[in-house]
Scaffold this active site. Sequence first.
Site, mmCIF file in Angstrom:
data_model
loop_
_atom_site.group_PDB
_atom_site.id
_atom_site.type_symbol
_atom_site.label_atom_id
_atom_site.label_comp_id
_atom_site.label_asym_id
_atom_site.label_seq_id
_atom_site.Cartn_x
_atom_site.Cartn_y
_atom_site.Cartn_z
ATOM 1 N N MET A 214 0.846 -1.205 0.000
ATOM 2 C CA MET A 214 0.000 0.000 0.000
ATOM 3 C C MET A 214 0.876 1.248 0.000
ATOM 4 S SD MET A 214 -3.479 -0.896 1.980
ATOM 5 C CE MET A 214 -2.939 -0.641 3.648
ATOM 6 N N ALA B 38 4.087 4.016 0.823
ATOM 7 C CA ALA B 38 4.835 4.571 1.964
ATOM 8 C C ALA B 38 5.902 3.543 2.352
ATOM 9 C CB ALA B 38 3.915 4.921 3.128
ATOM 10 N N GLY C 260 10.848 -2.698 5.690
ATOM 11 C CA GLY C 260 10.082 -3.950 5.725
ATOM 12 C C GLY C 260 9.648 -4.342 4.316
ATOM 13 N N HIS C 261 9.060 -3.377 3.598
ATOM 14 C CA HIS C 261 8.683 -3.640 2.202
ATOM 15 C C HIS C 261 9.920 -3.995 1.377
ATOM 16 C CE1 HIS C 261 5.466 -0.584 3.360
ATOM 17 N NE2 HIS C 261 4.749 -1.624 2.990
ATOM 18 N N LYS D 83 4.680 -10.094 9.446
ATOM 19 C CA LYS D 83 4.150 -9.024 10.306
ATOM 20 C C LYS D 83 2.621 -9.083 10.326
ATOM 21 C CE LYS D 83 3.809 -4.567 11.799
ATOM 22 N NZ LYS D 83 2.832 -3.920 10.962
HETATM 23 P P1 AMP Z 1 1.387 -2.926 3.461
HETATM 24 O O1 AMP Z 1 1.950 -1.875 2.561
HETATM 25 O O2 AMP Z 1 1.316 -2.517 4.898
HETATM 26 O O3 AMP Z 1 0.087 -3.506 2.942
HETATM 27 O O4 AMP Z 1 2.423 -4.133 3.444
HETATM 28 C C1 AMP Z 1 2.809 -4.752 2.247
HETATM 29 C C2 AMP Z 1 3.554 -6.023 2.578
HETATM 30 O O5 AMP Z 1 4.713 -5.699 3.353
HETATM 31 C C3 AMP Z 1 2.727 -7.016 3.418
HETATM 32 O O6 AMP Z 1 3.001 -8.327 2.961
HETATM 33 C C4 AMP Z 1 3.263 -6.800 4.802
HETATM 34 O O7 AMP Z 1 3.122 -7.928 5.635
HETATM 35 C C5 AMP Z 1 4.728 -6.501 4.517
HETATM 36 N N1 AMP Z 1 5.343 -5.787 5.633
HETATM 37 C C6 AMP Z 1 4.925 -4.613 6.182
HETATM 38 N N2 AMP Z 1 5.710 -4.284 7.231
HETATM 39 C C7 AMP Z 1 6.638 -5.265 7.346
HETATM 40 C C8 AMP Z 1 7.727 -5.510 8.239
HETATM 41 N N3 AMP Z 1 8.017 -4.673 9.234
HETATM 42 N N4 AMP Z 1 8.463 -6.624 8.055
HETATM 43 C C9 AMP Z 1 8.162 -7.490 7.050
HETATM 44 N N5 AMP Z 1 7.152 -7.326 6.189
HETATM 45 C C10 AMP Z 1 6.399 -6.227 6.320
#
Ligand code: AMP
Length: 274
Positions: free
Chosen positions: A27, A29, A33-34, A146
């Site tokens: 999503m 930002a 982690g990403h 996560k």
């Molecule tokens: P999001 O943008 O929050 O939807 O996350 C996109 C992907 O990145 C999802 O698979 C999350 O689980 C992963 N993700 C977000 N934060 C972390 C993190 N701190 N460590 C590992 N993966 C992460």
Amino acid sequence: MIIAHTIEALEEAKKTLSGSIGFVPTMGALHQGHLSLIQQARKENDHLIVSIFVNPTQFLEGEDLDAYPRKDEADIKICELAKVDILFMPTVDVMYEEDELCIGAPVRRGYVLEGEKRPGHFDGMLQIVMKLLNLSAATRAYFGKKDAQQLALITQMVKNYFMDVTIVPCEIIRDEVGLALSSRNVYLQGDEKERALCLSRSLKRATKMVMTGELDVETIKTEMLEVLGEADRVEYVAIVDREFKALEKIKIGNTIILVAAWVGKPRLIDNLWI
Ligand code: AMP
């Protein structure tokens, strides 16, 4: 790197690829982690597709859809540097029409913990992930531990719908003091960043207890709640097996400990796989 905003542009861009495709849906930002998912996908595949889409159907009424952090310019730079082949950045109109066919989260695994606190969230999440997996034609798709329950449900969806993609679970990335990275961490202000550490501290406390032979779930949860006293409100502390069934005793190799709590503006989640 090709940036595609429409399905047609994505299909056109995909014609330039041959070989395996790694896919990382996000999503935006983007943070470390990403990036860890993106780097792993880069290594394990011939080509790499990343998507950035803030999916409205997974936000509940009153949640932070409009305020969700957006950093398109920085995200594009990060993806370029990470050697992404195609960055898919669709608008809502591109992804949805009115009166859509929906898939629902499974009644047990999908409606406990996050599913109970955010009813409907997983339906919307699965709906968009199904669309994105189909569009990307990925060989492998990468998701962070996560979001443990999200990962489990996506893995189940791929299995139940016989989808031809391998879901790759990726480790949780934390900052130097232990806070699990999240796009929502930008909301943390003043002492909230310090207090937010109580989530990872509670998990560390649980790890120590397990390492010293304590396997009783209630005893561990009680100590974790003590550490979580620094949060403004704890939504849940749960100790479940990989099927998200509640446990009475820790099963080494088949346990996830999860916490969700509010600290200031953001609702934070973290977990530990034992
Ligand atoms: P999001 O943008 O929050 O939807 O996350 C996109 C992907 O990145 C999802 O698979 C999350 O689980 C992963 N993700 C977000 N934060 C972390 C993190 N701190 N460590 C590992 N993966 C992460």
